[in-house]
Design a protein around this motif. Structure first.
Motif, PDB file in Angstrom:
ATOM      1  N   TYR A 159      52.704 -13.043 -64.443  1.00  0.00           N
ATOM      2  CA  TYR A 159      54.004 -12.665 -65.012  1.00  0.00           C
ATOM      3  C   TYR A 159      55.144 -12.973 -64.040  1.00  0.00           C
ATOM      4  N   VAL A 160      54.874 -12.933 -62.724  1.00  0.00           N
ATOM      5  CA  VAL A 160      55.899 -13.296 -61.745  1.00  0.00           C
ATOM      6  C   VAL A 160      56.139 -14.804 -61.784  1.00  0.00           C
ATOM      7  N   LEU A 161      55.059 -15.577 -61.874  1.00  0.00           N
ATOM      8  CA  LEU A 161      55.206 -17.033 -61.977  1.00  0.00           C
ATOM      9  C   LEU A 161      55.936 -17.412 -63.260  1.00  0.00           C
ATOM     10  N   ALA A 162      55.673 -16.700 -64.343  1.00  0.00           N
ATOM     11  CA  ALA A 162      56.374 -16.981 -65.597  1.00  0.00           C
ATOM     12  C   ALA A 162      57.869 -16.703 -65.463  1.00  0.00           C
ATOM     13  N   CYS A 163      58.215 -15.649 -64.730  1.00  0.00           N
ATOM     14  CA  CYS A 163      59.642 -15.347 -64.504  1.00  0.00           C
ATOM     15  C   CYS A 163      60.306 -16.455 -63.703  1.00  0.00           C
ATOM     16  N   ARG A 164      59.599 -16.966 -62.705  1.00  0.00           N
ATOM     17  CA  ARG A 164      60.167 -18.053 -61.908  1.00  0.00           C
ATOM     18  C   ARG A 164      60.407 -19.284 -62.783  1.00  0.00           C
ATOM     19  N   ILE A 220      63.404 -10.731 -59.956  1.00  0.00           N
ATOM     20  CA  ILE A 220      61.944 -10.599 -59.871  1.00  0.00           C
ATOM     21  C   ILE A 220      61.569  -9.396 -59.007  1.00  0.00           C
ATOM     22  N   ILE A 221      62.246  -9.254 -57.875  1.00  0.00           N
ATOM     23  CA  ILE A 221      61.942  -8.131 -56.984  1.00  0.00           C
ATOM     24  C   ILE A 221      62.276  -6.811 -57.661  1.00  0.00           C
ATOM     25  N   ARG A 222      63.450  -6.757 -58.303  1.00  0.00           N
ATOM     26  CA  ARG A 222      63.929  -5.500 -58.880  1.00  0.00           C
ATOM     27  C   ARG A 222      63.157  -5.100 -60.131  1.00  0.00           C
ATOM     28  N   LYS A 223      62.784  -6.066 -60.963  1.00  0.00           N
ATOM     29  CA  LYS A 223      62.175  -5.753 -62.248  1.00  0.00           C
ATOM     30  C   LYS A 223      60.651  -5.755 -62.233  1.00  0.00           C
ATOM     31  N   HIS A 224      60.048  -6.494 -61.304  1.00  0.00           N
ATOM     32  CA  HIS A 224      58.598  -6.650 -61.358  1.00  0.00           C
ATOM     33  C   HIS A 224      57.882  -6.186 -60.084  1.00  0.00           C
ATOM     34  N   LEU A 225      58.406  -6.546 -58.924  1.00  0.00           N
ATOM     35  CA  LEU A 225      57.672  -6.235 -57.698  1.00  0.00           C
ATOM     36  C   LEU A 225      57.842  -4.776 -57.279  1.00  0.00           C
ATOM     37  N   LEU A 226      59.080  -4.320 -57.167  1.00  0.00           N
ATOM     38  CA  LEU A 226      59.302  -2.943 -56.713  1.00  0.00           C
ATOM     39  C   LEU A 226      58.707  -1.896 -57.650  1.00  0.00           C
ATOM     40  N   PRO A 227      58.875  -2.005 -58.979  1.00  0.00           N
ATOM     41  CA  PRO A 227      58.241  -1.003 -59.845  1.00  0.00           C
ATOM     42  C   PRO A 227      56.735  -0.939 -59.694  1.00  0.00           C
ATOM     43  N   ASN A 228      56.092  -2.075 -59.439  1.00  0.00           N
ATOM     44  CA  ASN A 228      54.639  -2.091 -59.303  1.00  0.00           C
ATOM     45  C   ASN A 228      54.167  -1.679 -57.914  1.00  0.00           C
ATOM     46  N   THR A 229      55.102  -1.549 -56.973  1.00  0.00           N
ATOM     47  CA  THR A 229      54.738  -1.020 -55.654  1.00  0.00           C
ATOM     48  C   THR A 229      55.004   0.474 -55.550  1.00  0.00           C
ATOM     49  N   LEU A 230      55.502   1.088 -56.626  1.00  0.00           N
ATOM     50  CA  LEU A 230      55.831   2.512 -56.580  1.00  0.00           C
ATOM     51  C   LEU A 230      54.643   3.389 -56.190  1.00  0.00           C
ATOM     52  N   PRO A 231      53.422   3.185 -56.724  1.00  0.00           N
ATOM     53  CA  PRO A 231      52.292   4.010 -56.264  1.00  0.00           C
ATOM     54  C   PRO A 231      52.058   3.907 -54.764  1.00  0.00           C
ATOM     55  N   ALA A 265      51.635  -5.617 -48.081  1.00  0.00           N
ATOM     56  CA  ALA A 265      50.325  -5.951 -48.642  1.00  0.00           C
ATOM     57  C   ALA A 265      50.355  -5.922 -50.167  1.00  0.00           C
ATOM     58  N   GLN A 266      51.055  -4.946 -50.745  1.00  0.00           N
ATOM     59  CA  GLN A 266      51.127  -4.852 -52.194  1.00  0.00           C
ATOM     60  C   GLN A 266      51.934  -6.000 -52.791  1.00  0.00           C
ATOM     61  N   VAL A 267      53.065  -6.326 -52.162  1.00  0.00           N
ATOM     62  CA  VAL A 267      53.896  -7.410 -52.684  1.00  0.00           C
ATOM     63  C   VAL A 267      53.170  -8.752 -52.560  1.00  0.00           C
ATOM     64  N   LEU A 268      52.419  -8.953 -51.499  1.00  0.00           N
ATOM     65  CA  LEU A 268      51.643 -10.186 -51.352  1.00  0.00           C
ATOM     66  C   LEU A 268      50.647 -10.357 -52.494  1.00  0.00           C
ATOM     67  N   SER A 269      50.068  -9.250 -52.935  1.00  0.00           N
ATOM     68  CA  SER A 269      49.096  -9.333 -54.032  1.00  0.00           C
ATOM     69  C   SER A 269      49.756  -9.489 -55.393  1.00  0.00           C
ATOM     70  N   LEU A 270      51.053  -9.192 -55.477  1.00  0.00           N
ATOM     71  CA  LEU A 270      51.752  -9.245 -56.766  1.00  0.00           C
ATOM     72  C   LEU A 270      52.573 -10.512 -56.961  1.00  0.00           C
ATOM     73  N   LYS A 271      53.058 -11.112 -55.878  1.00  0.00           N
ATOM     74  CA  LYS A 271      54.036 -12.189 -56.047  1.00  0.00           C
ATOM     75  C   LYS A 271      53.437 -13.457 -56.636  1.00  0.00           C
ATOM     76  N   HIS A 272      52.112 -13.574 -56.650  1.00  0.00           N
ATOM     77  CA  HIS A 272      51.478 -14.730 -57.283  1.00  0.00           C
ATOM     78  C   HIS A 272      50.870 -14.368 -58.637  1.00  0.00           C
ATOM     79  N   ALA A 273      51.204 -13.190 -59.145  1.00  0.00           N
ATOM     80  CA  ALA A 273      50.703 -12.806 -60.466  1.00  0.00           C
ATOM     81  C   ALA A 273      51.312 -13.700 -61.543  1.00  0.00           C
TER      82      ALA A 273
END
Length: 303
Positions: free
Chosen positions: A189-194, A203-214, A179-187
């Motif tokens: 900054y993620v689109l800019a990385c793509r 993208i997963i290692r630098k942006h998605l996983l750190p933001n799913t830590l909480p 659920a968290q990754v679904l809400s983040l993958k269209h952010a």
């Protein structure tokens, strides 16, 4: 962050008490060898003794000190909780991230499998899995499974419990992470990385996983109490930790046989499990409040 955390703990008396109790349990587990009595030493002359100055919580049916056995049982429970949580959270994060990031058919297939896992009661599935592992590794085993069987024997059944809890406790974590990754993958900054040509792994290692830590930390607060409770339940019915290794579940099973004559054999291990689970739930609720932006905002508005 440290100052904020300390202020949060100081203004939350229930959390302070819970942390103090968990620190006490951790200290007993780490320094159980320094207690006055050995957890495995038998003395039939003082068996089933009640609490006294020499034996603070009494002795069991074989004259073994209850404090020492509870301390070793705490070590077993904490080992199971930490190791199985690492396994379960790792699997849950991997499954949830792949499902959310891949999307489409892969997401549907993975989540239907997760839904099928939810169809089985956790306790029943853990019992079946633990009985299967115990049956496969508990006897004479040859071939490629021989090292696993030897590790199972040396650990007193602990390996089987770790595998059982680790391989059955990842389902909730996978849903939370997905659920968290679904809400983040269209952010943005993620689109800019793509657009910049970043790889999926980057993208997963630098942006998605750190933001799913909480979310992962909150998932840990669900997995740890469940692991302790399931370990006690498996040991209680005889498919968990093998005697003579002390476990809170095996101690409750032994105490239940003589509850009318010697209630302290059941009461003290039951209190140990109950208070530990209560403390973990208090810490989990506090951690969720601390990491939830909505709760933090409401607290700030109130002050």
């Amino acid at each position: 962050m440290v100052t904020r955390l300390w202020r949060f703990i100081r203004h939350n008396p229930a959390l302070s008490l819970a942390l103090a109790f968990l620190l006490l349990v951790l200290a007993l587990a780490l320094f159980s060898s320094f207690l006055p009595h050995d957890a495995y030493r038998q003395n039939v002359l003082v068996r089933n003794s009640g609490p006294s100055l020499k034996y603070w919580l009494g002795t069991d049916a074989l004259g073994r000190d209850m404090v020492a056995r509870l301390a070793v049982g705490a070590r077993v429970s904490l080992t199971v909780a930490v190791a199985s949580t690492i396994i379960a959270v790792a699997i849950g994060v991997l499954v949830g991230t792949i499902a959310a990031y891949a999307g489409g058919f892969i997401d549907n297939a993975i989540m239907r499998f997760v839904d099928s896992m939810y169809a089985f009661p956790d306790t029943l599935f853990a019992i079946l899995f633990a009985a299967l592992i115990k049956g496969q590794l508990g006897g004479d085993v040859s071939g490629w499974m021989a090292p696993l069987a030897e590790a199972y024997r040396l650990s007193g059944g602990l390996l089987g419990v770790l595998l059982t809890l680790g391989l059955t406790g990842w389902v909730t974590t996978s849903r939370l992470v997905r659920a968290q990754v679904l809400s983040l993958k269209h952010a943005e900054y993620v689109l800019a990385c793509r657009l910049a040509g970043a790889s999926h792994w980057f993208i997963i290692r630098k942006h998605l996983l750190p933001n799913t830590l909480p979310v992962i930390l909150i998932a840990v607060t669900f997995v740890v109490p469940n692991a302790i409770l399931l370990e006690a339940g498996l040991s209680f019915i005889g498919v968990g930790i093998d005697p003579p290794t002390p476990s809170w579940g095996t101690m409750i099973a032994s105490g239940a046989q003589s509850i009318q004559s010697y209630p302290h054999l059941l009461v003290f291990p039951a209190l140990a499990i109950g208070l530990t689970l209560l403390a973990l739930n208090v810490v989990g609720d506090a951690l969720r409040d601390l990491l939830d932006p909505a709760v933090s905002a409401s607290r700030g508005a109130a002050t």
